[in-house]
Design an enzyme around this catalytic site. Structure first.
Site, mmCIF file in Angstrom:
data_model
loop_
_atom_site.group_PDB
_atom_site.id
_atom_site.type_symbol
_atom_site.label_atom_id
_atom_site.label_comp_id
_atom_site.label_asym_id
_atom_site.label_seq_id
_atom_site.Cartn_x
_atom_site.Cartn_y
_atom_site.Cartn_z
ATOM 1 C CG ASP A 8 -3.589 6.692 1.690
ATOM 2 O OD1 ASP A 8 -3.086 7.122 2.638
ATOM 3 O OD2 ASP A 8 -4.628 7.119 1.075
ATOM 4 C CD GLU A 14 -0.596 -10.765 -14.778
ATOM 5 O OE1 GLU A 14 -0.072 -9.969 -15.757
ATOM 6 O OE2 GLU A 14 -1.878 -10.642 -14.288
#
Length: 551
Positions: free
Chosen positions: A209, A270
């Site tokens: 957002d 990751e």
């Protein structure tokens, strides 16, 4: 609908060309008789979402919140608000979505928090506490006024006086939504740990957002006035809002954001096969911002702007928007949408009257599904739901309440999803819903359209299946063909597949002759459209479409 029916797109680039379905949890399905939607209700309806042929869902905020801005004011990033259920409900949602072949993206609202967040409560308690610098605090001017001229999108100054610290704090939105200080590395670290929390729970991506609002100018310089360009419009704020009178050089889109987005991406890397889409509201600079945020493969995967969220459904406008993206966003990626939870529903924006709504809805998805980029659909648009007309006393949106009656806010596009045409509240809830269900929505419910030949819902399903069946539509190159400008004409090419699309966005009959060098190789039936074609010239009625395979 099973996973085998719509297999999940695999690999790190699953998001490239993906179709994402936005769910506004409060308005999707109530499972507990509270009048508000919840996570268990979403789980109930996931088979329907999967049956549309989409690749992923995007969930608007469900985090713990006082709900002053309907969940975009977070008080705990790692908790589900009780009105939506529990963490166990969320885990079940992720598991069920994955079984259906759906990726799950969640809304991360990290530019600001609620003023009820423990971080802010500590920060405002004194000037020397451990979190004193976690928010944007500033001294008043000698006359006691705010530090500068920055404005809030929701009206008034972007500064609120706090009597405890005797300082102003910054808020780009409501006064109860204080802005975090991203210049403080501890803030970045804490936010990234909340992102890790959801990654560990199996989410596949994040919609960020107001992604260009994270940093502010350290010097707190005044924004200059915006020099208006004649005929130019911006969806960053309605015309009645003075926010649009400033050139927002200093309160957002600061250069430091690039390094933070690299940190965000490194965290996602990751976990592998995760994706990000950023919301960029930056006026005339939006595309340059998108280019900066998506270039290089080390920041965001894709962004969307407000360009196609305007009232302009014309060939010229869409052509200019797409060409601008192609020219400026060289190695980045765009996500297109005609509707979301913040703007009037597009069948109401694009239609001339009630009679052409279904045809407009059908043509809109045909165009959207044919563009180069990923696409985002907003719940209910596949039913051709129009904007709901609400009275002032029915409003819940603080934005609409603030600017009524010149701007009615966002509640009209947030009313509940309609599932059963003969049940009270359209099958959304047994209780009085948090926003009303209008009769004109109820007659368009899922059960009234599912399996009905020629319905907007079935057209969406067929159009998305058509897109999936043609790889050139998903990731192929796009090139526009010169026309009389009333028609939207372009080619999509990928490896051995080449398609020519012709869209008539007007209400009048139009004809198009294949230019020299383009030879029709195979007539391909675009779902719902059969214009006359003699091998060289196609004649399209109003709101008509055509596709042909070319050499």
């Amino acid at each position: 609908m099973t996973k085998a029916s719509f297999p999940s797109k695999a690999g790190a680039d699953w998001w490239r060309g993906a179709v994402i379905y936005q769910i506004y949890p409060r308005s999707f399905q109530d499972s507990r008789g509270t009048g508000s939607g919840d996570l268990a209700g979403i789980v109930r309806r996931l088979p329907y979402v999967a049956s549309l042929g989409v690749d992923a869902i995007w969930l608007s905020p469900f985090f713990k919140s006082p709900m002053a801005d309907m969940g975009y004011d977070v008080s705990d990033y790692c908790a589900v608000d009780p009105m939506f259920g529990t963490l166990a409900d969320f885990d079940r949602l992720v598991a069920e979505a994955h079984l259906l072949g759906l990726k799950v993206m969640i809304d991360q609202v990290i530019s600001h928090t609620s003023d009820q967040h423990p971080w802010f409560k500590e920060s405002r308690s004194s000037r020397d506490n451990p979190k004193a610098d976690w928010y944007v605090w500033a001294e008043p001017k000698p006359d006691g006024t705010a530090p500068n001229n920055w404005l809030s999108i929701f009206g008034g100054p972007a500064w609120e006086w706090d009597g405890v610290r005797r300082q102003y704090y910054m808020h780009n939105f409501l006064t109860s939504q204080p802005d975090l200080n991203f210049h403080n590395p501890e803030v970045q670290d804490a936010l990234l740990e909340t992102v890790r929390f959801w990654l560990e729970r199996g989410v596949d991506g994040f919609r960020l957002d107001t992604v260009n609002f994270y940093f502010h100018d350290r010097q707190l310089r005044d924004n200059p006035p915006l020099v208006k360009i004649e005929g130019a419009t911006s969806a960053d704020a309605p015309d009645v809002n003075p926010y649009g009178m400033q050139n927002h050089l200093y309160d957002k889109t600061q250069p430091e954001n690039i390094d933070f987005l690299r940190r965000f991406r490194a965290l996602l890397d990751e976990y592998g096969d995760r994706a990000t889409v950023g919301e960029v509201g930056d006026g005339a600079r939006s595309l340059s911002t998108v280019a900066a945020y998506t270039a290089g493969g080390d920041k965001l995967d894709m962004c969307y702007t407000f360009d196609l969220l305007s009232e302009n459904f014309t060939a010229d406008h869409i052509r200019r928007c797409v060409q601008a993206v192609e020219a400026e966003v060289a190695d980045g990626w765009i996500c297109w949408a005609f509707s979301n939870h913040d703007v009037m529903r597009h069948v109401s924006r694009f239609s001339r009257d009630d009679d052409d709504r279904s045809e407009v809805a059908k043509l809109a998805i045909a165009v959207l599904a044919s563009l180069r980029g990923s696409i985002c659909l907003y719940q209910g648009e596949e039913l051709a739901l129009p904007e709901a007309d609400l009275a002032f006393e029915e409003l819940r949106d603080p934005y609409g309440i603030r600017f009524w009656p010149s701007f009615k806010g966002r509640d009209g596009c947030r009313t509940p999803m309609v599932w059963e045409s003969t049940l009270a509240n359209g099958g959304f809830s047994d209780a009085r819903p948090w926003l009303p269900v209008r009769y004109e929505h109820q007659v368009l419910a899922v059960d009234a359209q599912l399996g009905v030949e020629g319905s907007v819902l079935e057209h969406y399903r067929r159009m998305l299946a058509f897109r999936r069946a043609h790889p050139a539509m998903v990731t192929g190159d796009i090139a526009f063909v010169a026309t009389n400008q009333d028609l939207l004409v372009f080619t999509r090419r990928l490896e051995g597949e080449a398609l020519l699309f012709v869209f008539n966005l007007t209400r009048e009959e139009q004809s198009f002759q294949l230019p020299a060098g383009l030879v029709a190789r195979q007539i391909i039936e675009l779902p719902g459209y059969r214009p006359a074609f003699d091998g060289k010239t196609v004649v399209l009625k109003g709101l008509d479409a055509f596709v042909v395979g070319i050499d």
